[in-house]
Design an enzyme around this catalytic site. Structure first.
Site, short mmCIF file in Angstrom:
data_model
loop_
_atom_site.label_atom_id
_atom_site.label_comp_id
_atom_site.label_asym_id
_atom_site.label_seq_id
_atom_site.Cartn_x
_atom_site.Cartn_y
_atom_site.Cartn_z
CG ASP A 334 44.27 94.21 87.37
OD1 ASP A 334 44.46 93.85 86.19
OD2 ASP A 334 43.47 93.80 87.55
CD GLU A 537 38.00 94.89 85.09
OE1 GLU A 537 39.03 94.94 84.93
OE2 GLU A 537 37.86 93.59 84.10
C1 BGC Z 1 39.94 92.64 78.57
C2 BGC Z 1 39.80 92.39 80.02
C3 BGC Z 1 40.09 93.42 80.77
C4 BGC Z 1 40.37 94.57 80.39
C5 BGC Z 1 40.67 96.17 80.89
C6 BGC Z 1 39.53 93.65 78.01
O1 BGC Z 1 39.70 94.36 76.96
O2 BGC Z 1 39.67 91.33 77.28
O3 BGC Z 1 40.03 90.83 80.34
O4 BGC Z 1 39.84 92.92 82.12
O5 BGC Z 1 40.11 94.89 79.23
O6 BGC Z 1 40.66 96.68 80.75
C1 BGC Z 2 41.01 92.73 86.09
C2 BGC Z 2 41.58 91.13 86.31
C3 BGC Z 2 42.14 89.88 85.00
C4 BGC Z 2 42.73 90.54 84.42
C5 BGC Z 2 43.29 89.75 83.25
C6 BGC Z 2 41.99 93.39 84.61
O1 BGC Z 2 41.31 93.82 84.32
O2 BGC Z 2 41.24 93.43 86.93
O3 BGC Z 2 41.48 90.34 87.39
O4 BGC Z 2 42.57 89.49 85.70
O5 BGC Z 2 42.35 92.02 83.71
O6 BGC Z 2 41.56 88.94 82.47
#
Ligand code: BGC
Ligand code: BGC
Length: 861
Positions: A334, A537
């Site tokens: 991830d 998140e």
């Molecule tokens: C991204 C997400 C990602 C997240 C995690 C964002 O800037 O667009 O996809 O899950 O950062 O830190």
């Molecule tokens: C998230 C994932 C996601 C990834 C890419 C991460 O922060 O935990 O679920 O697939 O970002 O966007």
């Protein structure tokens, strides 16, 4: 041990596998048992079922991999392990470094253009593909694989069909519907040249404070198990099919392996302490069906299990997942998740590969990670057989998915993205996801001949009804124009009522006049649509499950309408069950609508009969999560001995069923869990309602800090910017130029009674980093209305903190009382005031009960 109470829902769950059955509401039912059964990073493999690989070994395919591996240089092999983000990588980079994969994160689009068309997506995808197949440097052609979070439809692209988030689908209890959604999603994604989706999330959530609760189908492992395989087969096709993973299908991801939904206190990326048997039988339930269905990738989770991060967990990634559970696809990390493994940084993490991770998700720092990984592969720090195995797995999936052949029958096709058929399917899903919780006097379904007032800030709000992971990562910053083809809940109601000969009027604040309706008079009924603002998140992690803690604006709206004699139907938009006893008491009908997505008309389909009074669609939704009766019930699952939900898992009234919920639910929102007052979160990642971050200078209107940057005045005297401490945008940098004295404060619109924190010896705690020491007076203030400010000098403490480093600072709340604070009516929970130039960063601002005694700043004798 006695097991569980009789449940009203008929749904399983109460079995002896839940070692924690007896320990009530504890988020961590059996940490003690865990210590006995699990030592360090290994475990008892026998609690995991032995699964055969979904697909039997294909000698021809393996020979093809052997041939490729035989020709690939070590540089090319390491390149396959790297997945970079399209904002930070070009096709030239892909060619030069032979990168294995790219992703677009939430809210990233080709050319940084939010309005990028499917053709733009496809063009970029083709450019990446061509670069990966370019052998002009003498390398081996290996097609790149592009992954995206199509988690409720192809949600990063404007105009896609947005299905209800998983929690709503869980309410539908309809596995076949899930499969059709998977198929439709795969088609929409395939149009844009994306090969792979990071879905489904098959977390089984325990603590509803988790910000990703809505990404979970259910707290019930059986629902998750039943859905996981259907979604995987919908997305990938069935493993025996000729076009498995090809044509109209995609590569799917089961995520996040494993235990993401069971972290303590529901903290995203936190620690899960359950015994191994519970990890296997509850948290891994979805994998036990997704793997046999042939899911080709698994995403390692950010969380740890008993303190060990999954990204470095050899036992769980290799012994359990790959060996015991027979997984022969690849494990993708991830977002920089490897950096949490002990000894690792974003740029270097041999331990993760050695443990069984096959591909790093390393959005921006991929080049440094590539270089270090290459050095580690050359030196043998990464075991050679592990490197071979990781690349073999990636190649296996790429071959199976037909990426070498590059047939893309749907690429660039019109008439698929957001088409009528897919929207009709999403609307069906919305209908099936609605859970009727209260229906006094069988008010619902409504007759469409009536005068219907539609109120609430969610009524005509596509952004709010869609939630996080919608066009942008957090689902914020979108307006109606960003949802072409979508229907708001109000628009659906308006159409249904117009069809029936009635009149629906939108009035967000619920006001109406004698001429609001064509034939005058008051509305016959009000539908109030309200609920959570979008989040994703950890930004959505909660300290308390009380809805609108403090501000209660929506409650006031319901009560106002009620007081005017208008019956009220509440349509509640949320990513989880929340404590809404007060709102429930103030409603005649109450529908949990979750996060329905782009097809808001599905709500009216169920709320209204047709013109002849015939029911169009029955209420059939059943709660995917238990609904709390008390504020402290953050972990509320049927296997607890003292399971006392307001509505049990599986609850949901059907049409004409007698509504039994009391009109006088307890309204004391006490925040004590097991007799202990919870921390008050003022700003954790983001300011927490009712607190709002503001810049205040005397004689000037306060400036609300709503985005990730704000300044005061034309001269930018004070600037606040979101920065990273431990995770993305979890801290704020504050800069005072010192042109005028001024504050940055956490303010509430109406005064808050926080006296219980004072009574419980709480301290104000925050993480702070002083980047430029103060030259002049600095103070911490708490305000209790306009003429009530308690001020403590902060300068001495700031002078002592190590500059440029994060420290934790705590102040006994009593110190503020001595300066005149009245905690029964707090209007600013913290205000940092500086007279001169100063630069500091702050994060994790809380009132922590019991922390007064050990506070850094104390004032009691
Ligand atoms: C991204 C997400 C990602 C997240 C995690 C964002 O800037 O667009 O996809 O899950 O950062 O830190
Ligand atoms: C998230 C994932 C996601 C990834 C890419 C991460 O922060 O935990 O679920 O697939 O970002 O966007």
């Amino acid at each position: 041990m006695s097991l569980c109470k009789q449940m009203t829902t008929g749904l399983l769950l109460c079995s002896a596998i839940f070692a924690g059955c007896d320990s009530g509401q504890d988020a961590n039912p059996s940490a003690g048992a865990a210590a006995e059964t699990v030592q360090g990073a290994t475990g008892d493999i026998s609690v995991w079922p032995e699964l055969k690989p979904a697909l039997s070994v294909d000698p021809e395919l393996e020979a093809r991999i052997d041939a490729l591996l035989g020709r690939m240089s070590i540089e090319e092999k390491v390149g396959q392990l790297i997945q970079a983000e399209i904002k930070y990588v070009t096709p030239e980079d892909v060619k030069k470094f032979h990168l294995g994969s790219v992703l677009n994160g939430g809210g990233t689009y080709p050319n940084n253009d939010k309005f990028a068309t499917p053709q733009d997506w496809l063009a970029l995808s083709e450019a990446f593909f061509a670069a990966s197949m370019d052998t002009s440097d003498g390398g081996v052609a290996i097609p790149i694989i592009w992954g995206s979070d199509a988690v409720h439809g192809h949600n990063n692209i404007i105009g896609a069909t947005l299905f209800p988030h998983n929690i709503g689908l869980g309410a539908a209890r309809d596995p076949e519907l899930i499969r059709r959604i998977g198929e439709a999603t795969a088609r929409e994604v395939a149009v844009t040249g994306v090969d792979w989706t990071f879905a489904p999330t098959i977390a089984v959530v325990r603590d509803d404070r988790w910000g990703r609760t809505y990404e979970s189908y259910s707290e019930d492992p059986e629902v998750v198990r039943a859905y996981a395989a259907e979604m995987v087969e919908g997305l990938q096709g069935e493993k025996q099919d000729e076009d498995f993973l090809r044509g109209e299908n995609l590569v799917a991801t089961a995520k996040h392996f494993v235990g993401d939904g069971g972290t303590e206190r529901g903290i995203d990326r936190g620690d899960n302490h359950v015994p191994e048997k519970e990890l296997a039988e509850v948290h891994a339930a979805g994998y036990l069906s997704a793997l046999p269905a042939g899911v080709q990738t698994v995403m390692a989770s950010f969380n740890s299990w008993n303190g060990d991060r999954l990204h470095g967990h050899q036992y769980l990634l290799t012994d359990v997942l790959k060996e015991r559970l027979g997984f022969d696809g690849f494990v993708v990390g991830d977002w920089n998740g490897h950096r949490f493994v002990p000894g690792c940084t974003v740029e270097s993490c041999a331990a993760a590969i050695n443990a069984g991770l096959d591909m790093f998700m390393v959005p921006s720092d991929w080049k440094a990670l590539y270089n270090n990984t290459l050095a580690q592969a050359k030196s043998g720090e990464i075991r050679p057989e592990r490197l071979e195995d990781a690349v073999r797995r990636i190649l296996r999936v790429k071959i199976r998915a037909g990426l070498f052949e590059h047939e893309r029958p749907l690429a660039g096709k019109d008439g698929i993205l957001g088409n009528d058929e897919h929207r009709a399917l999403a609307r069906e899903a919305v209908r099936k996801s609605l859970v009727l919780l209260k229906n006094s006097d069988n008010l619902l379904p409504l007759k469409p001949q009536q005068k219907v007032l539609v109120a609430g800030d969610g009524a005509d709000n596509l952004s709010k009804q869609s939630g996080g992971w919608t066009i942008s990562w957090q689902g914020t910053g979108n307006s109606a124009e960003d949802f072409p083809g979508a229907t708001s809940i109000f628009a659906g109601i308006q159409a249904a009522v117009a069809d029936g000969g009635g009149q629906a009027v939108l009035s967000e604040d619920g006001s109406f006049a004698t001429d609001t309706f064509a034939d005058g008079g008051a509305p016959d009924v009000a539908i109030v649509v309200f609920g959570e603002e979008p989040y994703a998140e950890w930004h959505g992690d909660l300290a308390s499950i009380e809805y609108q803690l403090g501000s209660k604006k929506d409650l006031a709206l319901l009560q106002k309408l009620r007081a005017q004699g208008v019956p009220v139907v509440s349509v509640f938009l949320s990513g989880r069950p929340l404590w809404v006893n007060k709102e429930m008491n103030a409603s005649d009908g109450f529908v949990a609508a979750w996060l329905p997505g782009s097809e808001g008309a599905g709500v009216a389909d169920v709320l209204f009969t047709d013109a002849d009074g015939e029911v169009r669609y029955e209420f059939t939704g059943q709660l995917p999560f238990s609904w709390p009766q008390y504020v402290h019930q953050t972990v509320l699952n049927p296997y607890h001995t003292d399971y006392e939900p307001l509505f049990a898992l599986g609850y949901g009234l059907g049409n004409g069923e007698e509504s039994l919920v009391s009109n006088a639910l307890p309204e004391d929102g006490e925040t004590y869990a097991d007799g202990k007052l919870e921390d008050a979160w003022l700003m954790v990642s983001r300011p927490r309602a009712p607190w709002q971050l503001e810049i205040a200078e005397s004689e000037r209107p306060a400036v609300a800090v709503s985005g990730n940057r704000a300044s005061s005045g034309d001269d930018g005297n004070i600037t606040v910017a979101a920065i990273d401490m431990e995770s993305q945008e979890d801290a704020r940098q504050i800069q005072w130029k010192g042109l005028r004295a001024g504050s940055v404060q956490l303010a509430a619109e109406s005064p808050q009674d926080l006296s219980r924190y004072l009574n419980e010896n709480a301290a104000l705690t925050l993480d702070i980093r002083v980047d430029q020491k103060p030259g002049q007076r600095v103070s911490a203030q708490i305000a209790c209305g306009a003429d009530c400010v308690a001020e403590l000098p902060l300068q001495p403490s700031l002078q002592q903190l190590p500059p440029g480093e994060w420290s934790r600072l705590s102040i006994d709340l009593q110190c503020f009382v001595e300066q005149g604070a009245d905690f029964s009516k707090v209007s600013n929970a913290l205000s940092l005031n500086s007279a001169g130039a100063l630069s500091l960063a702050v994060a994790n601002i809380k009132y922590v009960p019991g922390a007064a005694e050990s506070a850094d700043i104390q004032c009691r004798g």
